[in-house]
Structures are given as structure tokens and as C-alpha cells.
Design a protein around this motif. Structure first.
Motif, PDB file in Angstrom:
ATOM      1  N   ARG A   1      19.235  62.595  17.151  1.00  0.00           N
ATOM      2  CA  ARG A   1      20.356  63.158  18.012  1.00  0.00           C
ATOM      3  C   ARG A   1      20.079  63.466  19.410  1.00  0.00           C
ATOM      4  O   ARG A   1      20.953  63.238  20.455  1.00  0.00           O
ATOM      5  CB  ARG A   1      20.987  64.116  17.218  1.00  0.00           C
ATOM      6  CG  ARG A   1      21.530  63.765  15.862  1.00  0.00           C
ATOM      7  CD  ARG A   1      22.255  64.687  15.204  1.00  0.00           C
ATOM      8  NE  ARG A   1      23.145  65.531  16.065  1.00  0.00           N
ATOM      9  CZ  ARG A   1      24.023  66.361  15.357  1.00  0.00           C
ATOM     10  NH1 ARG A   1      23.880  66.886  14.245  1.00  0.00           N
ATOM     11  NH2 ARG A   1      24.933  66.967  16.206  1.00  0.00           N
ATOM     12  N   VAL A   2      18.841  64.027  19.700  1.00  0.00           N
ATOM     13  CA  VAL A   2      18.537  64.302  21.235  1.00  0.00           C
ATOM     14  C   VAL A   2      18.556  63.083  22.085  1.00  0.00           C
ATOM     15  O   VAL A   2      19.083  62.659  23.174  1.00  0.00           O
ATOM     16  CB  VAL A   2      17.292  65.273  21.254  1.00  0.00           C
ATOM     17  CG1 VAL A   2      16.972  65.035  22.598  1.00  0.00           C
ATOM     18  CG2 VAL A   2      17.780  66.494  20.900  1.00  0.00           C
ATOM     19  N   THR A   3      17.665  61.924  21.371  1.00  0.00           N
ATOM     20  CA  THR A   3      17.822  60.453  22.028  1.00  0.00           C
ATOM     21  C   THR A   3      19.196  60.131  22.164  1.00  0.00           C
ATOM     22  O   THR A   3      19.477  59.568  23.096  1.00  0.00           O
ATOM     23  CB  THR A   3      16.901  59.735  21.073  1.00  0.00           C
ATOM     24  OG1 THR A   3      15.673  60.326  20.914  1.00  0.00           O
ATOM     25  CG2 THR A   3      16.670  58.307  21.844  1.00  0.00           C
ATOM     26  N   GLN A   4      19.990  60.171  21.325  1.00  0.00           N
ATOM     27  CA  GLN A   4      21.489  59.606  21.250  1.00  0.00           C
ATOM     28  C   GLN A   4      22.173  60.211  22.474  1.00  0.00           C
ATOM     29  O   GLN A   4      22.960  59.803  23.269  1.00  0.00           O
ATOM     30  CB  GLN A   4      22.036  60.054  19.953  1.00  0.00           C
ATOM     31  CG  GLN A   4      23.176  59.142  19.630  1.00  0.00           C
ATOM     32  CD  GLN A   4      23.797  59.496  18.248  1.00  0.00           C
ATOM     33  OE1 GLN A   4      23.079  60.312  17.514  1.00  0.00           O
ATOM     34  NE2 GLN A   4      25.110  59.247  18.085  1.00  0.00           N
ATOM     35  N   VAL A   5      21.948  61.516  22.629  1.00  0.00           N
ATOM     36  CA  VAL A   5      22.633  62.252  23.587  1.00  0.00           C
ATOM     37  C   VAL A   5      22.250  61.605  25.016  1.00  0.00           C
ATOM     38  O   VAL A   5      23.229  61.383  25.995  1.00  0.00           O
ATOM     39  CB  VAL A   5      22.194  63.920  23.741  1.00  0.00           C
ATOM     40  CG1 VAL A   5      22.698  64.427  25.092  1.00  0.00           C
ATOM     41  CG2 VAL A   5      22.804  64.375  22.716  1.00  0.00           C
ATOM     42  N   LEU A   6      20.580  61.507  25.257  1.00  0.00           N
ATOM     43  CA  LEU A   6      20.397  60.471  26.575  1.00  0.00           C
ATOM     44  C   LEU A   6      20.911  59.319  26.671  1.00  0.00           C
ATOM     45  O   LEU A   6      21.218  59.027  27.865  1.00  0.00           O
ATOM     46  CB  LEU A   6      19.040  60.966  26.579  1.00  0.00           C
ATOM     47  CG  LEU A   6      18.381  62.469  26.688  1.00  0.00           C
ATOM     48  CD1 LEU A   6      16.684  62.288  26.599  1.00  0.00           C
ATOM     49  CD2 LEU A   6      18.845  63.056  27.915  1.00  0.00           C
ATOM     50  N   VAL A   7      21.248  58.503  25.649  1.00  0.00           N
ATOM     51  CA  VAL A   7      21.474  57.454  25.745  1.00  0.00           C
ATOM     52  C   VAL A   7      23.084  57.208  26.163  1.00  0.00           C
ATOM     53  O   VAL A   7      23.450  56.606  26.996  1.00  0.00           O
ATOM     54  CB  VAL A   7      21.479  56.383  24.276  1.00  0.00           C
ATOM     55  CG1 VAL A   7      22.115  55.406  24.289  1.00  0.00           C
ATOM     56  CG2 VAL A   7      19.972  56.412  24.012  1.00  0.00           C
ATOM     57  N   GLU A   8      23.849  58.277  25.381  1.00  0.00           N
ATOM     58  CA  GLU A   8      25.221  58.197  25.487  1.00  0.00           C
ATOM     59  C   GLU A   8      25.574  58.881  27.205  1.00  0.00           C
ATOM     60  O   GLU A   8      26.532  58.196  27.687  1.00  0.00           O
ATOM     61  CB  GLU A   8      25.828  58.961  24.558  1.00  0.00           C
ATOM     62  CG  GLU A   8      25.931  58.228  23.162  1.00  0.00           C
ATOM     63  CD  GLU A   8      26.529  58.869  22.091  1.00  0.00           C
ATOM     64  OE1 GLU A   8      26.317  58.315  20.785  1.00  0.00           O
ATOM     65  OE2 GLU A   8      27.266  60.069  22.376  1.00  0.00           O
ATOM     66  N   VAL A   9      25.214  59.854  27.239  1.00  0.00           N
ATOM     67  CA  VAL A   9      25.568  60.621  28.414  1.00  0.00           C
ATOM     68  C   VAL A   9      24.769  59.942  29.967  1.00  0.00           C
ATOM     69  O   VAL A   9      25.371  59.765  30.771  1.00  0.00           O
ATOM     70  CB  VAL A   9      25.154  62.081  28.620  1.00  0.00           C
ATOM     71  CG1 VAL A   9      25.688  62.752  29.779  1.00  0.00           C
ATOM     72  CG2 VAL A   9      25.862  62.795  27.215  1.00  0.00           C
ATOM     73  N   LEU A  10      23.675  59.658  29.640  1.00  0.00           N
ATOM     74  CA  LEU A  10      22.780  59.244  30.968  1.00  0.00           C
ATOM     75  C   LEU A  10      22.399  57.855  30.719  1.00  0.00           C
ATOM     76  O   LEU A  10      21.823  57.342  31.870  1.00  0.00           O
ATOM     77  CB  LEU A  10      21.606  60.077  31.095  1.00  0.00           C
ATOM     78  CG  LEU A  10      21.639  61.663  31.405  1.00  0.00           C
ATOM     79  CD1 LEU A  10      20.553  62.209  31.141  1.00  0.00           C
ATOM     80  CD2 LEU A  10      22.431  61.751  32.709  1.00  0.00           C
TER      81      LEU A  10
END
Lengths: 67, 67, 67, 67, 67, 67
Positions: free
Chosen positions: D24-33
Motif C-alpha cells: 500500500r505504501v508503494t501504491q501511494v507513491l505511484v498514485e500521488v507522485l
């Protein structure tokens, strides 16, 4: 006075290999940046496969899937 | 909200010594920088002698040579 | 040979305050853990309020809301 | 190519929970940045309660006092 | 997938020198530990002399005293 | 009390994007590990392209070569 932190997954690096990494990384800082080796610190952290993730999956999961 | 990371070689620091380091380092940040102690985090990492290098050699190697 | 990393939000700590933090944190490691001050490194990182989050909000957002 | 380090106290996080954090942390960086997940590294460090301090006391001391 | 963090005082390392450090440190991990260079990350942090302490004094103070 | 450090190359992440990363990463730790958001710290470091290396080359070099 450089400080270097090398983080790798724990998978059986020997004391000799770790000593070699420390010796050679120190040498790089001496040769390229003229740093004083005597005050150059290199710390190696070995991290369990369950705690290291890349591509959104842990190394444990990746090995299971043969990635 | 400061975060402090203290990294030392693992050589038998007792829980009491570690608690003392945490208590006093927190106090330094409160007194000098007026930080709120309640949100000051101090984390101590104890690193094996094989994984800590200085002067291009691991602490293990240095002890063997009496450095 | 300890390495200490102090991370704080950037809000005008003076060179004198930072020197005082470094002097006193080093002293803690010398007094409590008998570390050699000459090889004790303390590095302070000052982080912008936009880049530091606590409680799920950046320090910038918290200040705006008066938290 | 982001690198994320998650540091928590060691208190029985399961491999599944750690994998979920990494996913999920990886997903945050993909989606937001818009970061590339394939080169996003997330490392979890689990720290003993004796080595983690907040409010000037170790987590061990805080538990003993029921804080 | 190693992650390496090199922390040095900021004193004019050129982009070429930093690229050389990154190139050679990566090579050490490839040669000694058989790591994949494509996923080896090396990050250099350059720290102001006021924020780096050794021997209980900042680098700024040490230079003033000719240490 | 978790501490999370997100390191990315500096390339124009906005304050809003950084706040979003902090908000969502905190939420992951709350949902997956039942951590208290109020004491969860997330720090973002933005690193210059000259100082970030992958595959043995800096991001600056890689962009120049169109990698």
C-alpha cells in the motif's frame, strides 16, 4: 568524517565479504573525495526478506513467485 | 516532533543505559531547542561488530589487531 | 564510533544552538556509554515544514489550523 | 526510484501485515507522485521496545507504567 | 536491491565526483556481493558544516580552531 | 509512534502532493498495523538529481542519456 549506510537483504553475506565492502567503499571516498579514512564510518544493515519490499511486494513474496 | 537515531556497536549496553541515553538526549532537545518531549522520538540501533567499519576495517578486525 | 542523526523541522535554530545540541548529545554518549567523543559523529537535518508530517498532516497544515 | 523506510516497534507484525504495508505504501507513491513501482523500495525496521523512546522514556518503561 | 546512503559535509564535491562515487560504490556491491546494479540505489547527502559534529564540535567550530 | 522516511528525487512535488503522501502513508500504518496516527511521523526528503544514483549512474546522467 563521512558516514555511509549500506542496506541489503540478509542472505548470508560472510564477515569477509562485509569487511571487503567496508574496505572498498572507504577507499572510494578516499580516492574520489579525498576523505580521511580514519574517520570514515561504514555501517551495513542486513534486512530480513519479509521486511524488504520492491515493486510493491516483499522479497519473500517475490522469491515464492520466482521473480 | 524531533526524531533522533543513535547508532552504536552492539556491546552490551543495558536497558538502563539505553533508557538513560533516551532520557538525556530528549532533555537536550527540550532545553536547547524548546522541543516538546512528548513528541520527541529517540531510536537506538545496536549494530554487530562485523557490520560496523571505521578506518576501512570492521570493528571485529580492529579488535583482533588490538586497534 | 557512534553516529547520531537528529532530525528537526527547520525553524531558525541558530548555529550556536546546533553546536550546543552536538556538544551535549556527544557528552551523553561519553558519560552513559563510555564512547570516545573524538569518533562520535552527530548530524542535524533540518526539514521544511511542508515535508514533515505528524498526525497525518504536514507541519504547514497544522500551523494553518493552529494545532 | 523512491526509497521508503518504515520504523516501528517490534510487536508481532505478521509477514502478511508487513507485505500489506509495503504494497500500500508503494501504491501511494505511484498514485500521488507517479513513481514507478518496479523501482520503489520499502524497508521496514522493527525496533525492540528497550531501544525506542518517546517522551524521554523507552517503550518498555512506558508499558510498565501503563502509559 | 541494495540502498546506500553516503553522508558527507558539503564542501564543493562536483557532479562528476558524485557520479564517480555512485558508479564505484555500485560496482563494489556488484563485485563483492553479486548485487544487481540496475536496482542498486546510492543517495548522497551533503550536510552543512554547522550541522555536522565530531568530537563534540561542529565542523564550523573545528575549522575556526584549525582542528 | 512509527517513523517513516520517504526519499524521492526532487522534481517539483507540490505541497499538496506531499501532504497527500503524508496523509495516506499515515493511514496505511493506522489501518494495517493499528498505529496511533497522532504519534506517527512521516518525513519526506527531496534529493537533487546529481545526488541520486541508480544502475551506477546519477539521475542527471540517466536523463541526459534518455534512460
Amino acid at each position: 568524517m563521512p558516514y555511509v549506510n549500506v542496506r541489503i537483504t540478509k542472505e548470508g553475506a560472510t564477515p569477509e565479504q562485509k569487511a571487503e565492502v567496508i574496505r572498498r567503499v572507504t577507499q572510494v571516498l578516499v580516492e574520489v573525495l579525498k576523505k580521511n579514512p580514519e574517520t570514515t564510518v561504514v555501517v551495513i544493515d542486513e534486512v530480513e526478506a519479509d521486511n524488504w519490499g520492491v515493486g510493491g511486494a516483499t522479497v519473500t513474496e517475490r522469491r515464492r513467485k520466482g521473480i
